[in-house]
Enzyme design. Structure first.
Site, PDB file in Angstrom:
ATOM      1  N   GLN A  82       0.834  -1.202   0.000  1.00 25.14           N
ATOM      2  CA  GLN A  82       0.000   0.000   0.000  1.00 25.14           C
ATOM      3  C   GLN A  82       0.876   1.263   0.000  1.00 25.14           C
ATOM      4  O   GLN A  82       0.542   2.254  -0.645  1.00 25.14           O
ATOM      5  CB  GLN A  82      -0.940  -0.032   1.209  1.00 25.14           C
ATOM      6  CG  GLN A  82      -2.030  -1.088   1.056  1.00 25.14           C
ATOM      7  CD  GLN A  82      -2.711  -1.428   2.370  1.00 25.14           C
ATOM      8  OE1 GLN A  82      -2.060  -1.634   3.384  1.00 25.14           O
ATOM      9  NE2 GLN A  82      -4.028  -1.486   2.355  1.00 25.14           N
ATOM     10  N   TYR A  83       1.997   1.209   0.713  1.00 25.24           N
ATOM     11  CA  TYR A  83       2.943   2.333   0.682  1.00 25.24           C
ATOM     12  C   TYR A  83       3.521   2.500  -0.732  1.00 25.24           C
ATOM     13  O   TYR A  83       3.643   3.630  -1.236  1.00 25.24           O
ATOM     14  CB  TYR A  83       4.076   2.108   1.678  1.00 25.24           C
ATOM     15  CG  TYR A  83       5.155   3.166   1.609  1.00 25.24           C
ATOM     16  CD1 TYR A  83       4.990   4.407   2.229  1.00 25.24           C
ATOM     17  CD2 TYR A  83       6.329   2.937   0.898  1.00 25.24           C
ATOM     18  CE1 TYR A  83       5.962   5.380   2.153  1.00 25.24           C
ATOM     19  CE2 TYR A  83       7.306   3.909   0.808  1.00 25.24           C
ATOM     20  CZ  TYR A  83       7.127   5.131   1.438  1.00 25.24           C
ATOM     21  OH  TYR A  83       8.095   6.099   1.350  1.00 25.24           O
ATOM     22  N   ASP A  84       3.852   1.383  -1.371  1.00 23.93           N
ATOM     23  CA  ASP A  84       4.377   1.446  -2.742  1.00 23.93           C
ATOM     24  C   ASP A  84       3.392   2.136  -3.675  1.00 23.93           C
ATOM     25  O   ASP A  84       3.789   2.906  -4.563  1.00 23.93           O
ATOM     26  CB  ASP A  84       4.669   0.033  -3.259  1.00 23.93           C
ATOM     27  CG  ASP A  84       5.912  -0.581  -2.619  1.00 23.93           C
ATOM     28  OD1 ASP A  84       6.743   0.186  -2.091  1.00 23.93           O
ATOM     29  OD2 ASP A  84       6.041  -1.815  -2.642  1.00 23.93           O
ATOM     30  N   SER A 124      18.501   4.274  -2.064  1.00 22.57           N
ATOM     31  CA  SER A 124      17.339   3.418  -2.270  1.00 22.57           C
ATOM     32  C   SER A 124      17.453   2.791  -3.651  1.00 22.57           C
ATOM     33  O   SER A 124      18.402   3.067  -4.387  1.00 22.57           O
ATOM     34  CB  SER A 124      16.046   4.246  -2.183  1.00 22.57           C
ATOM     35  OG  SER A 124      15.845   4.722  -0.883  1.00 22.57           O
ATOM     36  N   LYS A 176      15.480  -9.947  -2.572  1.00 22.71           N
ATOM     37  CA  LYS A 176      15.293  -8.740  -1.767  1.00 22.71           C
ATOM     38  C   LYS A 176      14.735  -9.159  -0.417  1.00 22.71           C
ATOM     39  O   LYS A 176      13.546  -9.458  -0.288  1.00 22.71           O
ATOM     40  CB  LYS A 176      14.353  -7.769  -2.472  1.00 22.71           C
ATOM     41  CG  LYS A 176      14.266  -6.409  -1.800  1.00 22.71           C
ATOM     42  CD  LYS A 176      13.407  -5.455  -2.628  1.00 22.71           C
ATOM     43  CE  LYS A 176      13.394  -4.076  -1.991  1.00 22.71           C
ATOM     44  NZ  LYS A 176      12.842  -4.090  -0.628  1.00 22.71           N
ATOM     45  N   LYS A 214      21.196  -6.138 -10.518  1.00 23.51           N
ATOM     46  CA  LYS A 214      22.302  -5.183 -10.569  1.00 23.51           C
ATOM     47  C   LYS A 214      23.216  -5.490 -11.752  1.00 23.51           C
ATOM     48  O   LYS A 214      23.409  -6.664 -12.103  1.00 23.51           O
ATOM     49  CB  LYS A 214      23.162  -5.288  -9.288  1.00 23.51           C
ATOM     50  CG  LYS A 214      22.441  -5.072  -7.993  1.00 23.51           C
ATOM     51  CD  LYS A 214      23.378  -5.320  -6.814  1.00 23.51           C
ATOM     52  CE  LYS A 214      22.666  -5.129  -5.481  1.00 23.51           C
ATOM     53  NZ  LYS A 214      23.559  -5.437  -4.330  1.00 23.51           N
ATOM     54  N   CYS A 237     -22.178 -24.168  20.795  1.00 26.03           N
ATOM     55  CA  CYS A 237     -21.904 -24.327  19.380  1.00 26.03           C
ATOM     56  C   CYS A 237     -22.788 -23.375  18.575  1.00 26.03           C
ATOM     57  O   CYS A 237     -24.012 -23.382  18.743  1.00 26.03           O
ATOM     58  CB  CYS A 237     -22.171 -25.771  18.946  1.00 26.03           C
ATOM     59  SG  CYS A 237     -22.016 -26.034  17.160  1.00 26.03           S
ATOM     60  N   CYS A 293     -25.444 -25.711  16.473  1.00 27.41           N
ATOM     61  CA  CYS A 293     -26.491 -26.560  17.056  1.00 27.41           C
ATOM     62  C   CYS A 293     -26.808 -26.248  18.511  1.00 27.41           C
ATOM     63  O   CYS A 293     -27.727 -26.831  19.076  1.00 27.41           O
ATOM     64  CB  CYS A 293     -26.089 -28.038  16.929  1.00 27.41           C
ATOM     65  SG  CYS A 293     -24.690 -28.533  17.967  1.00 27.41           S
ATOM     66  N   CYS A 317     -24.780 -32.449  14.698  1.00 31.34           N
ATOM     67  CA  CYS A 317     -24.472 -31.036  14.470  1.00 31.34           C
ATOM     68  C   CYS A 317     -24.470 -30.777  12.959  1.00 31.34           C
ATOM     69  O   CYS A 317     -23.674 -31.373  12.224  1.00 31.34           O
ATOM     70  CB  CYS A 317     -23.116 -30.674  15.058  1.00 31.34           C
ATOM     71  SG  CYS A 317     -22.608 -28.967  14.726  1.00 31.34           S
TER      72      CYS A 317
END
EC number: 6.5.1.2
Length: 769
Positions: free
Chosen positions: A49-51, A96, A133, A307, A428, A431, A453
């Site tokens: 979400q940050y990305d 970064s 990574k 890289k 439960c 039931c 049940c």
């Protein structure tokens, strides 16, 4: 270009104003998340979400450079160092990496870097170093003449936090480099992480102690390094892998991988997953391979770093103000996101275990939308510290059921009145029977009403049809519900029923003054399953929400499940009567075929606790008939390889229940096979031999390979150990193959597996000896 009118100009000004407002809000939001992540180790949202936020910010700045400022979060590396630790200035800046989120983005970056290198160094072809990574904490170590001087976090890339005392407690990081010819000065860059298995074990100790478990390995690593007391850091199972070098004096390797080789000789931990590749296609293969294997690795990952390997070529490509042009990070789809916990409810399983689960605001995790996630049991809910209404982190690993990791604690500020604690039910939910532990000391609570049940019965019937049991096509969970609990979604109020749709459905619905009369389920016990006929299920209906133009209306109507809807003409005369659907015809055909399934599958279908395919195969191979298994005592059962005392006790307990025995007898009377046919022609070539099959074989499915081994007297094991005699490796063999090679166990291909089945392990045993 046409003349701009006054109206056009006004519209452009409005759009620009909206964009500026969005940009300003994004700058503040991203900056807030950077502080939470880098300084407080308490992220408010997931990495994915940050990305998305930072990607949107960069897009706006690229399209409208006049909006970008020097203090934009996109121009920062990491976050400002915390004032809780002394500042350390890196000898060379820690950058970064540019983030890439698709193969097309990677291709664009790859082509740009390759073309730029050709312009500056004609005729030179780059080689690419790729490495995983790691989802951990970036660290910089400074060694002088082989002695560790200090350790610092990345901070803002120029100044980090002095965490030397804490880093010295990590066994992987040498205080003194081994070997000789150490550089006068060397900055080593790496990632501190908590190994996956160690993280799970450490969290379990916290849960056992009644403490809140750690959210994820990354936060665990970062929080451990930022402990004020190094003794607390020393208690955390931390490791490190090197991923680069910074400033150096007296050490000039020619490439990244040559540097790694030297660092490894000096005792620094280097990742075993690094590779040198020559083409874009090889890089894609690497990405796909480790996306499949990402949960088999030592540590958590969120992508791959690519890289240029050669240092001279790296220098030619250079850097932007924020990232190197010679390296980038490819991010895998997110497997951990934040969302709202709307409620906590309970699921009743086929063995009666009652498990709380989270009802979530819909969110996409690992490529699929998620609305539910497991919470394991009531003690885990308490230990995780989640409250209904919390923002929570949710994780999905591969095909594993999504799991709530823990609350996003900072998001509670100002919302305390909206939150409430979860209370585990005393009865439960299906039931009404009082819940109790299965046995003294059990953490899990179970519904003891096993026979009647409805929730347990529905699950057991669906299990009978599963691939691991009798493999009955069309007998899944929905069909199981229709047979055992068709009114599960019955509307409580008459005004929520679409009466017109109900009348046209052909379902025999009975309306009363207070609602709809309940149906009598076709199955009250799975013993009757193989006695059913298509006529028996003719009137079964389920409730579905009525939709108009694809949109839900809030009204419900019955729908025949096993038979088609009858059709009338405009005069009200029956035009086409109801008849069994194609799925129903297939269901009964498959149920008839299932009666001939081998004994081990029948055992699995009975839902005996702890008895899965492995134990069932062992039991059927040892006894060959249901009668012999029923007659065997607990000690005898426990002595069978692959069974043991826990499973033996469970088998004896199951057959001590009257209705269980009636179930077996009724199935047998309906024609379900209760005894395996002995094939006198199959040679017992694998008596006493333990074989593990891993990967995909062309000529055998997973079940067929196991059955072939067992039929010849062998043991088909699921994991590799020192007791394993032979490993058969097919395509995409994973960690089991690696462990076999590590232990020196003979590894066979598919052709050799066929030879093994025919002739036994003779020549491989000789080779092993």
């Amino acid at each position: 270009m046409g003349r701009v009118t006054t109206a056009d100009h006004a519209e452009a000004t409005t759009a620009s104003s909206e964009l500026r407002e969005e940009y300003a809000a994004l700058v503040d939001e991203v900056a807030r998340h950077q502080v939470a992540y880098h300084q407080k180790d308490s992220p408010l949202i997931s990495d994915a979400q940050y990305d998305q936020l930072i990607h949107r910010l960069r897009t706006i700045e690229a399209d409208h450079p006049e909006l970008a400022s020097a203090d934009s979060p996109t121009q920062q590396v990491g976050g400002a160092p915390s004032e809780a630790f002394a500042p350390v200035t890196h000898l060379r800046r820690m950058y970064s990496l540019e983030d890439l989120f698709s193969a097309s983005e990677l291709r664009t970056w790859y082509d740009r870097a390759s073309a730029s290198l050709q312009e500056q160094r004609p005729g030179e072809q780059p080689r690419w170093l790729v490495e995983l990574k790691i989802d951990g904490l970036a660290i910089s170590l400074l060694y002088r003449h082989g002695e560790l001087v200090w350790a610092a976090t990345r901070g803002d890339g120029t100044t980090g936090e002095d965490v030397t005392h804490n880093v010295r407690t990590i066994a992987d990081i040498p205080h003194h480099l081994t070997g000789d010819n150490h550089p006068e000065e060397l900055e080593v860059r790496g990632e501190i992480f908590m190994p996956s298995e160690a993280f799970e074990a450490f969290n379990q100790t916290l849960i056992d102690a009644g403490k809140t478990p750690l959210a994820n390995p990354r936060n665990a690593a970062a929080g451990s390094i930022r402990q004020k007391d190094p003794r607390k850091t020393a208690q955390r199972p931390l490791s490190m892998f090197v991923h680069g070098i910074g400033a150096r004096s007296g050490f000039e390797p020619t490439s990244q991988h040559h540097a790694y080789e030297a660092l490894a000789e000096w005792g620094l931990p280097v990742s075993p997953y690094t590779a040198i590749l020559d083409s874009f296609e090889e890089i894609l293969d690497y990405l796909e391979t480790y996306e499949r294997k990402r949960h088999e690795l030592v540590h958590e990952i969120d992508g791959v770093v690519i890289k240029v390997d050669d240092f001279a070529q790296q220098r030619s490509l250079g850097h932007t103000s924020r990232v190197p042009r010679w390296a980038a990070a490819y991010k895998y789809p997110p497997e951990e996101v934040a969302t709202r916990l709307l409620d906590i409810r309970e699921h009743v399983g086929r063995t009666g275990r009652v498990t709380p689960y989270a009802v979530l605001k819909k969110v996409k995790v690992a490529g699929s939308e998620v609305q539910r996630a497991t919470l394991h049991n009531q003690d885990v809910v308490k230990a995780k510290g989640v409250l209904i209404g919390d923002d929570v982190m949710v994780r999905k690993a591969g095909d594993v059921i999504p799991e709530v990791i823990g609350p996003v604690l900072p998001s509670r500020d100002g919302r305390e009145d909206e939150l409430r604690e979860y209370e585990f039910p005393e009865r439960c939910p299906a039931c009404g029977t009082v819940l109790a532990p299965g046995k003294e000391g059990d953490v899990d609570y179970r519904c003891p009403n096993a026979e009647s049940c409805p929730a347990q019965l529905s699950e057991r019937v669906a299990h009978i049809g599963s691939r691991g049991a009798l493999d009955i096509e069309s007998l899944g969970y929905e069909a199981g519900l229709a047979l055992t609990n068709p009114d599960l979604r019955r509307p409580a109020e008459l005004d929520t029923i679409d009466r017109e749709a109900a009348e046209a459905s052909g379902a025999p619905v009975t309306f009363g003054p207070k609602g709809v009369s309940p149906q009598t389920p076709v199955l009250r016990n799975e013993a009757d399953l193989f006695d059913l006929t298509a006529e028996d299920v003719k009137d079964v209906y389920v409730w579905r929400e009525v939709r108009h133009a694809g949109e839900p209306t809030g009204k419900w109507a019955p729908s025949l499940y096993f038979w088609t809807k009858p059709q009338w003409d405009r005069h009200g005369a029956l035009k086409k009567p109801s008849e069994p659907t194609a799925n129903t015809i297939q269901l009964f055909e498959e149920m008839h075929k299932a009666k001939a399934q081998p004994l081990w599958r029948v055992l699995v279908a009975l839902s005996i606790r702890h008895v899965g395919p492995t134990a069932s195969r062992a039991l059927s191979a040892a006894y060959g008939s249901m009668d012999k298994i029923r007659a065997a005592d607990e000690e005898e059962l426990a002595g069978i390889d692959g069974v043991g005392p826990v499973i033996a006790a469970s088998v004896r307990e199951w057959f001590s229940v009257d209705w269980h025995c009636r179930l077996v007898d009724q199935w047998a009377a309906a024609g379900v096979r209760m005894e395996d046919e002995v094939d006198e022609d199959t040679p017992r070539t694998l008596e006493g031999v333990t074989v593990v099959v891993t990967g995909s074989l062309e000529g055998y499915s997973r079940d067929e390979s196991k059955e072939a081994i067992i039929a010849r007297g062998g043991r088909a094991a699921g994991s590799v150990s020192k007791k394993t005699d032979v490993v058969v490796a097919g395509a995409n063999a994973g960690s089991k193959l690696a462990k076999a090679e590590q232990l020196g166990i003979p590894v066979l291909d598919e052709a050799e597996f066929s030879e093994l089945l025919s002739n036994g392990p003779g020549r491989w045993k000789q080779a092993d000896d």
